[in-house]
Design a protein around this motif. Structure first.
Motif, short mmCIF file in Angstrom:
data_model
loop_
_atom_site.label_atom_id
_atom_site.label_comp_id
_atom_site.label_asym_id
_atom_site.label_seq_id
_atom_site.Cartn_x
_atom_site.Cartn_y
_atom_site.Cartn_z
N TYR A 7 -3.77 0.53 -9.18
CA TYR A 7 -3.17 -0.78 -8.95
C TYR A 7 -2.08 -1.00 -9.99
O TYR A 7 -2.35 -0.98 -11.19
N TRP B 224 -3.12 4.80 -2.95
CA TRP B 224 -4.38 5.33 -2.44
C TRP B 224 -4.43 6.84 -2.65
O TRP B 224 -3.51 7.57 -2.28
N TYR C 179 0.85 -1.19 0.00
CA TYR C 179 0.00 0.00 0.00
C TYR C 179 0.89 1.24 0.00
O TYR C 179 1.88 1.30 0.75
N VAL D 138 -3.41 3.64 4.82
CA VAL D 138 -1.99 3.29 4.77
C VAL D 138 -1.32 3.50 6.12
O VAL D 138 -0.59 2.61 6.59
N GLU E 37 -8.17 4.38 -6.22
CA GLU E 37 -6.90 3.69 -6.07
C GLU E 37 -6.32 3.38 -7.45
O GLU E 37 -7.06 3.19 -8.41
#
Length: 356
Positions: A200, A193, A74, A334, A198
């Motif tokens: 990825y 984040w 994260y 996070v 978000e």
């Protein structure tokens, strides 16, 4: 014209539909697959297989080429938290590579894939008959089977035609994905984040990285990346490898997964969110459960076994989506993962374990 009935007709020749066909063959069932699109089908997808999905594919003799993944990281600005899988490695795999590998395995197993679209499903007490359409909208033959598995995706026409669609309320999220020619800088799936969504980052090859963005904001991909300056900086000098593909709305619900002799598997049976990356693993677990119910002649047992295969995913994903919906929740995720490494590692272990 009507073709001889098989034990099982699978509508949808994507990864979950092909996996269902392979499970059926291994159970001694005759099966045909209906898929109007030719070749390897690409779609917006995070392309990260959790260890459970890798194990399930290997059990079917499918070993798609990709990039080994050791865990999840994260990222929020300069803050990070990471944890490794405990049940083996995951794998970043291009969607087209995964589909090609499954198509090859299905062909080797003798599975017939017909280039036909399912137009109408008609049931009796003994069988399911599918009225089909061929290339160029030409009428196709009727395809019959004792049971039908609908693996026709997030916006399943079969689910809708059978009246199994359930209205979803509240904010909806959408996904976009693009690839970059870039050597992976990590063997972790990175989840960046932001305030609204978000990003990825999944390595899928020695010089290819996929970036998927999930958000409730419906703005272009480049504008989405502005939320993640650290990631945008890494991508600044990388050349674009693929065009942007989109998907959504992600949240889909079904009244139930079984209607007579028709069973909904994968995204067709309902979907919460792509946040945890378990789509393929979950779809394969449901495919196996559905085939087992058909083999036993007890299709309604799949209501229970399908739910058992997906309850953990649904609970974890729903909880995480709800927790990160407000801005303060997204800002806290996070730091919380970094401050509670044992909890974060336990969550990643849950994501990594096999559903099958």
């Amino acid at each position: 014209m009507r073709r001889r009935a098989s034990d099982l007709v699978v509508v949808g020749g994507g990864p979950v539909g092909l996996a269902a066909a392979l499970y059926a063959v291994r159970s001694g069932l005759s099966v045909v697959v209906l898929e109007p699109r030719e070749g390897a089908i690409d779609k917006a997808c995070g392309e990260g297989l959790m260890p459970g999905g890798v194990h399930a594919l290997a059990a079917l003799g499918v070993h798609p080429v990709g990039w080994d993944l050791v865990g999840i990281r994260y990222v929020c600005g300069r803050r990070q938290a990471e944890a490794d899988f405990s049940g083996g490695r995951g794998r970043g795999v291009r969607r087209t590579e995964l589909h090609t590998a499954l198509r090859s395995a299905a062909a080797a197993a003798g599975v017939k894939v017909f280039p036909l679209a399912a137009c109408e499903v008609v049931q009796s007490s003994e069988e399911v008959r599918v009225r089909t359409q061929g290339p160029g909208h030409t009428p196709g033959p009727d395809i019959s089977g004792r049971y039908l598995l609908a693996a026709d995706g997030l916006h399943s026409p079969t689910r809708r035609a059978l009246g199994l669609e359930m209205c979803t309320r509240g904010p909806q999220r959408f996904g976009q994905r693009r690839h970059y020619h870039l050597r992976p800088w990590s063997s972790h799936v990175e989840v960046h984040w932001g305030s609204y969504g978000e990003a990825y980052v999944t390595p899928v090859g020695a010089d290819l990285v996929g970036v998927a963005v999930l958000s409730a904001r419906r703005v272009p991909f480049e504008e989405q990346l502005n939320e993640f300056p650290q990631l945008r900086e890494r991508l600044a000098n990388a050349s674009v490898a693929t065009r942007v593909r989109g998907a959504g709305p992600l949240r889909q619900r079904a009244v139930r997964r079984v209607a007579g002799r028709v069973l909904l598997v994968g995204d067709a049976g309902g979907y919460v969110d792509a946040l945890t990356g378990e789509g393929i693993s979950l779809g394969m677990a449901q495919a196996r459960a559905a085939v087992s119910a058909v083999e036993a002649g007890r299709p309604h047992a799949y209501e229970r076994t399908g739910r058992q295969a997906s309850w953990r995913y649904a609970a974890m994903t729903h909880a995480l989506v709800q927790a990160t919906r407000p801005a303060w929740g997204r800002q806290a995720i996070v730091p919380a993962a970094a401050a509670l490494p044992t909890v974060f590692r336990a969550a990643v272990r849950e994501l990594g374990r096999s559903n099958t």
